[in-house]
Scaffold this active site. Structure first.
Site, PDB file in Angstrom:
ATOM      1  N   GLY A 162      26.427  38.180  46.818  1.00 52.11           N
ATOM      2  CA  GLY A 162      27.241  38.573  45.721  1.00 52.11           C
ATOM      3  C   GLY A 162      27.151  37.557  44.248  1.00 52.11           C
ATOM      4  O   GLY A 162      27.638  36.436  44.673  1.00 52.11           O
ATOM      5  N   GLY A 174      28.836  37.972  41.712  1.00 47.02           N
ATOM      6  CA  GLY A 174      30.083  38.407  40.770  1.00 47.02           C
ATOM      7  C   GLY A 174      30.714  37.001  40.517  1.00 47.02           C
ATOM      8  O   GLY A 174      30.044  36.074  40.437  1.00 47.02           O
ATOM      9  N   PHE A 175      32.047  37.096  40.077  1.00 44.57           N
ATOM     10  CA  PHE A 175      32.609  36.009  39.459  1.00 44.57           C
ATOM     11  C   PHE A 175      32.661  34.908  40.501  1.00 44.57           C
ATOM     12  O   PHE A 175      32.645  33.640  40.137  1.00 44.57           O
ATOM     13  CB  PHE A 175      34.034  36.416  38.917  1.00 44.57           C
ATOM     14  CG  PHE A 175      33.993  37.163  37.690  1.00 44.57           C
ATOM     15  CD1 PHE A 175      33.646  36.553  36.261  1.00 44.57           C
ATOM     16  CD2 PHE A 175      34.431  38.399  37.512  1.00 44.57           C
ATOM     17  CE1 PHE A 175      33.690  37.125  35.224  1.00 44.57           C
ATOM     18  CE2 PHE A 175      34.323  38.880  36.226  1.00 44.57           C
ATOM     19  CZ  PHE A 175      34.097  38.521  35.314  1.00 44.57           C
ATOM     20  N   GLY A 176      33.001  35.372  41.785  1.00 45.41           N
ATOM     21  CA  GLY A 176      33.165  34.149  42.852  1.00 45.41           C
ATOM     22  C   GLY A 176      31.809  33.650  43.072  1.00 45.41           C
ATOM     23  O   GLY A 176      32.037  32.582  43.288  1.00 45.41           O
ATOM     24  N   VAL A 207      22.345  43.755  51.066  1.00 42.54           N
ATOM     25  CA  VAL A 207      22.715  43.175  52.303  1.00 42.54           C
ATOM     26  C   VAL A 207      23.263  44.106  53.290  1.00 42.54           C
ATOM     27  O   VAL A 207      24.044  45.132  52.963  1.00 42.54           O
ATOM     28  CB  VAL A 207      23.576  41.948  52.331  1.00 42.54           C
ATOM     29  CG1 VAL A 207      24.453  41.792  53.483  1.00 42.54           C
ATOM     30  CG2 VAL A 207      23.051  40.897  51.371  1.00 42.54           C
ATOM     31  N   GLU A 209      43.380  50.832  30.094  1.00 42.87           N
ATOM     32  CA  GLU A 209      42.274  50.605  29.025  1.00 42.87           C
ATOM     33  C   GLU A 209      41.450  51.903  28.895  1.00 42.87           C
ATOM     34  O   GLU A 209      41.165  52.190  27.650  1.00 42.87           O
ATOM     35  CB  GLU A 209      41.508  49.406  29.504  1.00 42.87           C
ATOM     36  CG  GLU A 209      42.149  47.882  29.255  1.00 42.87           C
ATOM     37  CD  GLU A 209      41.719  46.577  29.968  1.00 42.87           C
ATOM     38  OE1 GLU A 209      42.162  45.696  29.816  1.00 42.87           O
ATOM     39  OE2 GLU A 209      40.826  46.727  30.834  1.00 42.87           O
ATOM     40  N   ASP A 226      37.713  39.374  45.875  1.00 42.42           N
ATOM     41  CA  ASP A 226      38.290  40.726  46.403  1.00 42.42           C
ATOM     42  C   ASP A 226      38.039  40.887  47.724  1.00 42.42           C
ATOM     43  O   ASP A 226      38.846  41.746  48.337  1.00 42.42           O
ATOM     44  CB  ASP A 226      37.684  41.867  45.529  1.00 42.42           C
ATOM     45  CG  ASP A 226      38.134  42.102  44.109  1.00 42.42           C
ATOM     46  OD1 ASP A 226      39.162  41.000  43.670  1.00 42.42           O
ATOM     47  OD2 ASP A 226      37.780  42.649  43.235  1.00 42.42           O
ATOM     48  N   ALA A 229      39.257  38.490  38.031  1.00 42.49           N
ATOM     49  CA  ALA A 229      38.092  37.563  38.105  1.00 42.49           C
ATOM     50  C   ALA A 229      38.653  35.826  38.124  1.00 42.49           C
ATOM     51  O   ALA A 229      37.933  35.109  38.935  1.00 42.49           O
ATOM     52  CB  ALA A 229      37.719  37.697  36.544  1.00 42.49           C
TER      53      ALA A 229
END
Lengths: 440, 440
Positions: free
Chosen positions: A16, A18-20, A84, A175, A304, A320
């Site tokens: 992944g 993403g942010f992590g 994966v 939003e 997450d 995030a």
């Protein structure tokens, strides 16, 4: 060759980007590890601005950065584009498209997906917003609703097409609802001849007692007021009991609508199933204080996908900053462990929370400081530009925002992916999208 | 109501919001006509820059303008998003999705589509570039070829994945080949670990004796030299005799390739069939000197759909300026005719032709003036920015170009539309695209 050197170094596999995952891979720069970063997309996505793609304000490329480019100058990172499908915990291998990727350390950062709380059939009627393909799909649905209404002779059907329901009063729902209201009441206002887009009805439904529960009550009220000024009807304390292709049911009440958007909740990706790990109700893997899996000190779960609590025992939010701090922490924990040192438990530092409502208002909570209105919105703009990756994306988002702010227009009003279809027949179901797909 | 007024005014229906249709509708501003503009997309596309979307330099929204916004302040224009399927010439009606749109005057500006010269089965292996969906599809294929090569263990297959064949040496083919070469040799050069993108082979195949035949021979030579400096192999005088999913055959010779792009020719849209009109070999309707259909003085055909010749009897090229001038001319011809006046025959004014090769070279032919190299490229940049519609698109394209020029990077390197698929299994055939679709 580089690969021979790599064999001698312990290999950290990260699932992944993403942010992590991105933060972990970056924090491993210059450290004595080979890093393999696997993602099913070729780009890192700046998810906090995804609703702006769905509402035609930004282009997908403005909030996405090619992963390979991010790590171009970090030679210990190898990027693999693949889906994966599992983790062989006994053999220390990640399974991706029939291929086995061996690891010494594993960081699982696979994020979250939409959750329909036992109503999987709602997914096709009320799509969510997690990926670029989701966003261009929502954009198509929102814009097509106005186009269909313009040519629709039947009054009731026209009404249904001009009703928009957003389910979920968290930041994404708020939003989205604000952006759709501005789209209808400003950007599209003079563009149609048979309908008045300003007559569109935008309803935000929240099951809890108020919107933006992660904020202080006074900020919730500010946000509510700002939404109502934009013309959004907010229904808090209202539970959705049914979604179909013509509307939303809430107990005895019903709102007829052809466009229902789901922002009511997420669940973890299936990673904890792959790991055979114990998980919480949202499917997030339970982890040790150092974010490793119980009994598997070389496997870490972050973002997450992990179930974590703060010092007071409150669960960490799925945002995030948590993922980024955890990625950074785990990279250093791995380096420490490889050097035979121990690390203190992960501790989240909360620098504040922001949510925006429309083009010039926001709410911000930073420790004890509470801000709302234009000042909070400026802070929101600044923070989002600052955290975007790459000079180009920052510049383009700024240019787009300045233009939209000055003109009230939306620059990315494209209906794509409708090739050869009759416009009136374009059905939500006709389009593959990630929120409703089966796992491979 | 506006529609009651409209009933009393003659109605001009325009099919197609390309350069021709848009120019006609704009030229009818303030004139005593109701105008209905029908298009199957909700945006006008600036086709000359479409190859930059296909090669990840620009986002689709940068070169597309919502049609409704273009005509927001022109109240006599009504925009309809629909697929036209026919024209009822006897009843003066356009048939679109089961609906009849009556007209007093009709302007057919439906453009062109890819032509495979009797080899329709090549379309799936060698997609063309006419629409936004085509462009994001080509972008996906080009970028995925490198991703697949990176994880491909077999040497021959890796070679096949890194071979790119562009068929057709006109401006689109030249621009595509140059852009792919720069993508491989510059933008992607340091991004992979197992392959060297610089080893990619880019072949441009042209059946005629030289590339860019619409230019003077000396400019063809300059373009050829510029392409070769970028590392493109140019094969002129070479006819393609077969395309399949693994390569291109040219007589006895064969180039193995997983990515074949078709820029070898176009044919008119089926409009002349709808009209029952006499057409030339490319399917373009033969028209009178005033661009009306023989025997139907109230029906006009313009742009790539019309077969026209210049004063010397040479066919007019299928380029934007021809379509724009014809649109403008026809709008004025209709106004003149409605006022009982006659108009002189249409005459094309050729202001020059431009084509670019890579990031800093181009060729330009303006009357007797011939330019090549950097000066021609500056002119090319200026002209394309100038003719783009809308301040936002001009600004964003400029920002993108400045950034790409400074960094050699591509900003829109997204592989989209591969949701849930195994990357190695993503097949060209899996994706719907306009070049290969059946007409409705």
């Amino acid at each position: 060759m580089a690969s021979e050197v790599a064999i001698q170094r312990p290999r950290v596999v990260i699932i992944g980007a993403g942010f992590g995952g991105l933060s972990a891979a970056k924090a491993l720069a210059g450290k004595p590890f080979g890093v393999t970063l696997v993602d099913r997309y070729n780009y890192h996505l700046f998810q906090p601005l995804l609703y702006q793609v769905a509402t035609a304000a930004l282009s997908p490329a403005d909030i996405a950065s090619p992963i390979r480019t991010v790590f171009r100058r970090q030679p210990n990172v190898d990027v693999i584009l693949a889906n994966v499908s599992g983790i062989d915990v006994a053999r220390n291998q990640v399974i991706a498209e029939g291929r086995s990727i061996p690891f010494d350390y594993l960081i699982v950062a696979t994020g979250a997906q939409q959750a329909y709380f036992g109503h999987a059939d709602w997914a096709q009627h009320a799509p969510g917003l997690k990926t670029i393909d989701d966003a261009t799909y929502l954009r198509r649905r929102i814009l097509l609703a106005f186009e269909k209404a313009e040519i629709e002779p039947d009054h009731d059907e026209r009404r249904r097409l001009l009703n928009f329901v957003v389910v979920g009063g968290g930041p994404t729902g708020v939003e989205l609802a604000g952006a759709i209201a501005e789209l209808a009441k400003r950007a599209l206002a003079s563009d149609f001849r048979n309908i008045d887009p300003r007559s569109a009805r935008i309803v935000l439904v929240e099951a809890g007692p108020r919107i933006l529960t992660q904020f202080d009550e006074s900020l919730s009220s500010s946000a509510l007021q700002a939404l109502e000024q934009l013309g959004v009807e907010v229904r808090s304390g209202t539970e959705v009991t049914g979604c179909d292709d013509a509307g939303v049911s809430m107990g005895d009440e019903r709102i007829e609508s052809r466009t229902i958007l789901w922002a009511a909740g997420v669940e973890a990706s299936p990673a904890s199933r792959w790991l055979g790990a114990e998980s919480d109700r949202a499917g997030r893997a339970k982890v040790e204080p150092d974010l490793s899996l119980p009994g598997r000190p070389h496997i870490f779960v972050i973002g997450d996908t992990a179930s974590c609590v703060d010092a007071e025992g409150k669960p960490l939010p799925g945002v995030a900053p948590v993922a980024k701090q955890q990625g950074y922490y785990v990279a250093h924990a791995i380096a420490a462990r490889a050097a035979g040192k121990s690390v203190p438990a992960f501790r989240y530092r909360d620098y504040g929370t922001l949510a925006t409502i429309g083009r010039s208002r926001a709410v911000a909570q930073i420790g004890r400081i509470k801000l709302s209105g234009f000042a909070a919105w400026l802070l929101w703009c600044f923070a989002h530009i600052y955290f975007l990756i790459g000079f180009r994306n920052r510049l383009l988002v700024m240019v787009n925002w300045a233009w939209s702010f000055a003109t009230f227009q939306r620059g990315a009003r494209l209906i794509t992916g409708i090739v050869g279809a009759r416009i009136r027949d374009v059905k939500p179901e006709a389009v593959a999208k990630s929120s409703v797909r089966e796992e491979a």
